[in-house]
Write a protein that holds these residues in place. Structure first.
Motif, PDB file in Angstrom:
ATOM      1  N   ASP A 152       0.830  -1.200   0.000  1.00  0.00           N
ATOM      2  CA  ASP A 152       0.000   0.000   0.000  1.00  0.00           C
ATOM      3  C   ASP A 152       0.867   1.252   0.000  1.00  0.00           C
ATOM      4  N   GLU A 153       0.960   1.908  -1.157  1.00  0.00           N
ATOM      5  CA  GLU A 153       1.858   3.065  -1.314  1.00  0.00           C
ATOM      6  C   GLU A 153       1.434   4.233  -0.426  1.00  0.00           C
ATOM      7  N   SER A 154       0.194   4.239   0.040  1.00  0.00           N
ATOM      8  CA  SER A 154      -0.265   5.356   0.861  1.00  0.00           C
ATOM      9  C   SER A 154       0.295   5.264   2.290  1.00  0.00           C
ATOM     10  N   ARG A 155       0.826   4.070   2.655  1.00  0.00           N
ATOM     11  CA  ARG A 155       1.510   3.947   3.946  1.00  0.00           C
ATOM     12  C   ARG A 155       2.972   3.636   3.641  1.00  0.00           C
ATOM     13  N   ALA A 156       3.659   4.647   3.074  1.00  0.00           N
ATOM     14  CA  ALA A 156       4.965   4.429   2.450  1.00  0.00           C
ATOM     15  C   ALA A 156       5.970   3.695   3.347  1.00  0.00           C
ATOM     16  N   VAL A 157       6.036   4.048   4.643  1.00  0.00           N
ATOM     17  CA  VAL A 157       7.079   3.430   5.485  1.00  0.00           C
ATOM     18  C   VAL A 157       6.891   1.918   5.588  1.00  0.00           C
ATOM     19  N   LEU A 158       5.640   1.436   5.448  1.00  0.00           N
ATOM     20  CA  LEU A 158       5.406  -0.009   5.540  1.00  0.00           C
ATOM     21  C   LEU A 158       5.768  -0.758   4.254  1.00  0.00           C
ATOM     22  N   THR A 159       6.106  -0.017   3.184  1.00  0.00           N
ATOM     23  CA  THR A 159       6.562  -0.690   1.957  1.00  0.00           C
ATOM     24  C   THR A 159       8.067  -0.988   2.012  1.00  0.00           C
TER      25      THR A 159
END
Lengths: 369, 369
Positions: free
Chosen positions: B147-154
């Motif tokens: 999910d690119e909207s939660r960048a740090v989790l990518t």
């Protein structure tokens, strides 16, 4: 209905039966495999009404019966079980499957709901070695048409004349033909769907054990040791292929098969950027050269001729069609025969009369070479 | 610009550089590889502006220069050439490539059109063995979010504290964490995109040769013998993972890893028919049992416990998440730790403190077990 069976044996035979299941079946019952338990044998049956497969294996049958189980589900479960004895206990439409510490309950359909396969009255029958059939299928089934509106071209012609079995197929752009002397007296001519042959080829093995071919009312039956494959025949008149395959050529060259294939693969890298995969071949005294060009560039390849008889020739092809043929010819050296830039090229292995591959050229003005 | 280079060497390095090319690039120049010839070296550069790769090989440089060639085209051509010397001659935007009897002309872009990579000022640098990084990436990059909207989790967190390098990632359903003692004094904390790590993992080898990691202005730089990979770091605050990973458990069991994985795979055959891939685990005195059911049936699996400490527990999971974790744990026996049916399960290899995998349960009423 109750039986015990070895996991690896059941898995092997399920894999065979699954080849008769069509992805595009509209009848739900045909997504299932019919399992019949009788006389310490299991018979697995699958059909899509064009192809039918029956395959039999040993089992310890405690209570006879028959049931239809979804092919994918039973296949997936059995594949994942450990290689040990598997117990089946079917009561009404509930199937209980136990193996070691695994215990599955799945639903099934009654065996009586499965369609009856038509009764087959065989009119003629002969054996050939499995590997001969395997090679013939590999070399001919790929030149059939995908166009269902020209049904006969979606199959391979099996023709017996004077003891020779000829396999022929053509798709309007190329033709392949394999001959085998099988010493059978009778004559026959029938067309087998390529789809069935491709499934058959995954079942038969590459050895010289016999496979029996029997012809019946509108069907062909292939019998292996424990598996029988029934296929509908295609109806209609096959193309008169003998008129296409001429034997007099103006140019005959011999080239190294691997060099030719490698060069065509490289030339195709640029050719594929255009729709026709066009490559231009020029044969001069000592070389076969290949040219191709597209928006992104051009390529020139040169292959030494091992031998040349006849005239120089310039001729263009769809490179994919050339490569398809070269790939199924099992030989270090390959013979290419030409009449002119407007006539088909005929390829064969050196000193091999059994197989030919014929491909139509793309017509180009001589200025374009 | 003119140079000679060995086909297999160029092919190997093109494969490395191609890992920096994005399929979804909108800038045409970034579909190309920058080739710079200088001092008898070729430097190949690729970038998608998130990851950049530079890889260097020996060549016989006759005339220095630089050029940009489409990555797919040059890759395909070089791969298909024979393993022999390849001659490149670039004049303006025309590239001539000759090898044995093959002769290609393709178009290119001027090297000057290629974007300048940002200048990197390294602030800290340390080495680790390649195989340690490889294992850490394999065990942690798959639990990142898409999910690119939660960048740090990518991305995967790289954290150094007290000489320990910790790799952590989490996607909201599971967390994975690997620790390695690398004996580095400084402290740092940064987040590397999982996409970059996955490409990096295809380049680094499974041996203990060192790879150097350097940190710079918003970037991490991985340096191998002849290849440098630059990656942008992800900005933002990483989740406080230490609060999630608890060490006190109410139930701890030890099971055979392969038996557990096989049983889950079988249970998943029916579980996958429903969206949640739901499997229910029950731990009693001697067994871990797995239950799953869907429209098409149900399955019951039982695995003997090698050891059990603590209470019985009933707990449900998405089977895919359980299996993902078991698959990356390299051990014959696996330890499962539970607090209750509402708390995460923590898995680890037996007697191994380096790696843990944590997975959230699916909440079910106890009546549903």
């Amino acid at each position: 209905m109750k039986f015990r069976v070895q996991q690896n044996e059941l898995n092997k035979h399920l894999n065979i039966a699954q080849r008769g299941i069509s992805n595009r079946s509209t009848l739900q019952i045909l997504e299932g495999i019919l399992i019949e338990a009788k006389d310490n044998k299991l018979k697995l049956t699958s059909t899509d009404l064009e192809i039918s497969i029956e395959t039999t294996l040993d089992a310890n049958v405690i209570e006879e019966g028959k049931v239809v189980i979804n092919s994918r589900i039973i296949g997936d479960i059995v594949k994942k079980l450990p290689n040990d004895e598997v117990f089946f206990d079917i009561v009404n439409n509930k199937v209980n499957i136990k193996c070691q510490k695994s215990d599955f309950n799945i639903i099934s359909n009654p065996g009586d709901d499965y369609p009856e396969l038509p009764i087959v009255i065989e009119t003629s029958k002969f054996d050939i070695p499995q590997n001969i059939l395997k090679t013939a299928i590999r070399q001919t089934s790929f030149t059939t048409s995908q166009d269902e509106s020209r049904a006969v071209l979606t199959g391979v012609l099996f023709e017996i004349e004077d003891g020779i079995l000829t396999f022929v197929s053509l798709d309007g752009y190329r033709l392949s033909m394999r001959k085998e002397n099988i010493g059978v007296k009778e004559s026959l001519k029938l067309i087998v769907p390529a789809r069935v042959l491709n499934e058959l080829n995954k079942i038969i093995e590459d050895n010289d054990e016999p496979i029996s071919l029997a012809i019946a009312n509108g069907q062909i039956i292939f019998t292996l040791k424990d598996t029988v494959i029934y296929s509908k025949l295609l109806e209609g008149q096959f193309f008169n292929y003998k008129d296409i395959v001429r034997t007099n050529h103006n140019t005959t060259v011999l080239v190294n098969r691997k060099n030719l294939l490698d060069s065509l693969e490289r030339a195709s890298l640029l050719a594929r950027e255009q729709r026709a995969n066009l490559v231009k071949l020029s044969i001069t005294d000592d070389y076969l050269s290949i040219k191709s060009n597209s928006e992104i560039g051009d390529v020139f390849e040169e292959i030494e001729l091992i031998k040349k008889d006849g005239e120089d020739v310039n001729i263009a092809f769809n490179s994919r069609y050339l490569m398809d043929g070269i790939r199924v010819i099992d030989s270090d050296e390959i013979e290419l025969n030409f009449v002119s830039s407007l006539n088909p090229c005929i390829m064969r292995a050196k000193d091999d009369e059994k197989y030919i591959y014929l491909v139509l050229p793309v017509r180009l003005a001589q200025d374009d070479f």
